[in-house]
Scaffold this active site. Structure first.
Site, short mmCIF file in Angstrom:
data_model
loop_
_atom_site.label_atom_id
_atom_site.label_comp_id
_atom_site.label_asym_id
_atom_site.label_seq_id
_atom_site.Cartn_x
_atom_site.Cartn_y
_atom_site.Cartn_z
N HIS A 143 -6.50 11.00 6.10
CA HIS A 143 -7.90 10.70 6.43
C HIS A 143 -8.61 12.01 6.75
O HIS A 143 -8.40 12.59 7.80
CB HIS A 143 -8.00 9.74 7.62
CG HIS A 143 -7.68 8.33 7.26
ND1 HIS A 143 -8.59 7.31 7.33
CD2 HIS A 143 -6.55 7.76 6.81
CE1 HIS A 143 -8.04 6.18 6.94
NE2 HIS A 143 -6.79 6.42 6.62
N ASP A 167 0.87 -1.18 0.00
CA ASP A 167 0.00 0.00 0.00
C ASP A 167 0.91 1.24 0.00
O ASP A 167 1.71 1.40 0.92
CB ASP A 167 -0.90 -0.05 1.24
CG ASP A 167 -2.02 0.98 1.21
OD1 ASP A 167 -1.87 2.01 0.52
OD2 ASP A 167 -3.03 0.76 1.90
N GLU A 218 -11.02 1.31 -0.85
CA GLU A 218 -10.11 0.19 -0.67
C GLU A 218 -10.80 -1.06 -0.16
O GLU A 218 -10.85 -1.31 1.03
CB GLU A 218 -8.93 0.58 0.22
CG GLU A 218 -9.27 1.35 1.48
CD GLU A 218 -8.00 1.85 2.18
OE1 GLU A 218 -7.07 1.06 2.39
OE2 GLU A 218 -7.95 3.06 2.49
N ASP A 223 -3.28 7.56 -3.01
CA ASP A 223 -3.21 6.42 -2.10
C ASP A 223 -3.67 5.20 -2.89
O ASP A 223 -4.78 5.20 -3.43
CB ASP A 223 -4.15 6.72 -0.91
CG ASP A 223 -4.16 5.65 0.17
OD1 ASP A 223 -3.41 4.67 0.07
OD2 ASP A 223 -4.95 5.82 1.13
N GLU A 260 -6.72 -0.79 -3.95
CA GLU A 260 -7.15 0.57 -3.62
C GLU A 260 -6.84 1.54 -4.75
O GLU A 260 -5.77 1.45 -5.37
CB GLU A 260 -6.43 1.04 -2.35
CG GLU A 260 -6.76 2.47 -1.93
CD GLU A 260 -6.08 2.87 -0.63
OE1 GLU A 260 -5.04 2.28 -0.27
OE2 GLU A 260 -6.59 3.80 0.03
N HIS A 319 -11.65 6.34 2.58
CA HIS A 319 -11.64 7.61 3.32
C HIS A 319 -11.49 8.79 2.37
O HIS A 319 -10.84 8.67 1.33
CB HIS A 319 -10.47 7.62 4.31
CG HIS A 319 -9.18 7.16 3.69
ND1 HIS A 319 -8.26 8.03 3.18
CD2 HIS A 319 -8.68 5.93 3.45
CE1 HIS A 319 -7.25 7.35 2.66
NE2 HIS A 319 -7.47 6.06 2.81
MN MN Z 1 -3.67 2.92 1.16
MN MN Z 2 -6.27 4.44 2.02
#
Ligand code: MN
Ligand code: MN
Length: 306
Positions: A166, A87, A193, A98, A288, A158
């Site tokens: 976030h 990630d 995600e 992200d 994600e 998020h």
């Molecule tokens: Mn992530």
């Molecule tokens: Mn994330």
């Protein structure tokens, strides 16, 4: 964060770098590979391309769903039968992408991976300005269940802000009635995600490992020299974003980097992120993307176009 046109370029650039970092990271996941070497390479790759890591490279294995990053002296190596989630976060002047991918070295979990990746693809298909958060969760849940697996109910996507990973709104991976009237308006940046598991569909917190961020609180006790040095670097370079002691080795050396961060944590200056482990010890897959929702269209900043 409300997105203005001038920000779009930076968000797209962060996404472009994140795509490369994610793919580079996945290509390094092989039997015998060291988690620390893979993560350091991914983070350096991001810097070489003109971005900054928005959080430490997460390298979460098997029943660890998220939030593991290797420590300063970590030499965990892959055996060759693991399910590995990479990630990565990238920012360009605080504008974040992200994204995550799962690699199965065992050859036994194709369908577990497919459950989460198809769930994400289905979200890409339905995403539009004004979409209900409920409809995203329902799509993720239904897709994962069709494969005979469970979504992880307490891991969510998020919204994202400037220098903020976030930003306050969560995107559940199931049809959550409380999100029925919540919509993603134009000007929103959001990460979705899906996590799929053959376990219980819940994660619990494990030990605090190697990811930290500033609490914004004053120290509860006087800081020593290494802690003060570490704190000024963190404030200057990482701001409110998560970081890891590995990133302080250059200035402090391995031992002091670890000790200073631990000290700052004990004195209330830092928040520590626990690893998140599947409650039934199930294997977990994750994919994600980051979505930039504009007035009349959506840009999936981390989706590779060919
Ligand atoms: Mn992530
Ligand atoms: Mn994330």
């Amino acid at each position: 964060m409300f997105i203005e046109e001038t920000m779009v370029e930076k968000l797209v650039e962060a996404g472009r770098i994140a795509i490369g970092a994610r793919e580079h990271g996945a290509s390094l996941v092989k039997p015998g590979a060291s988690a620390r070497e893979v993560c350091e390479e991914v983070e350096d790759w991001i810097r070489r391309k003109g971005g900054e890591p928005a959080f430490p490279c997460n390298f979460s294995v098997d029943e660890v769903a998220a939030h593991y990053t290797p420590g300063v002296k970590d030499d965990i190596r892959l055996r060759g039968d693991e399910v590995v989630k990479i990630d990565v976060g990238v920012h360009v002047e605080g504008y974040i992408a992200d994204t995550a991918v799962t690699v199965d070295l065992s050859g036994k979990y194709n369908r577990l991976l497919e459950a989460a990746s198809k769930a994400l693809e289905a979200v890409v298909e339905i995403m539009k300005p004004g979409i209900r958060i409920y409809d995203i969760g329902k799509t993720v849940e239904n897709t994962i269940k069709r494969y005979g697996y469970k979504p992880v109910r307490n891991l969510t996507g998020h919204t994202i802000g400037h220098y903020l990973i976030h930003a306050g709104t969560t995107i559940p991976n199931y049809a959550d009635r409380t999100t029925f009237y919540k919509r993603l308006r134009p000007g929103t940046l959001v990460a979705v995600e899906p996590f799929a598991t053959n376990g219980k569909g819940l994660v619990k917190e494990g030990k605090i490992t190697n990811i930290y961020s500033l609490t914004g609180k004053r120290p509860r006790a006087k800081l020593n020299e290494a802690e003060s040095t570490a704190l000024s670097i963190i404030v200057e370079k990482y701001k409110t974003l998560p970081f890891t002691p590995r990133w302080l080795i250059g200035e402090l050396g391995e031992d002091k980097a670890e000790a200073a961060v631990r000290g700052l944590y004990m004195k209330g200056v830092l928040h520590g992120y626990p690893i998140l482990v599947e409650s039934g010890k199930g294997r977990v897959s994750q994919f994600e993307h980051t979505f930039l929702i504009l007035k009349d269209r959506v840009i999936v900043t981390t989706l590779k176009r060919d």
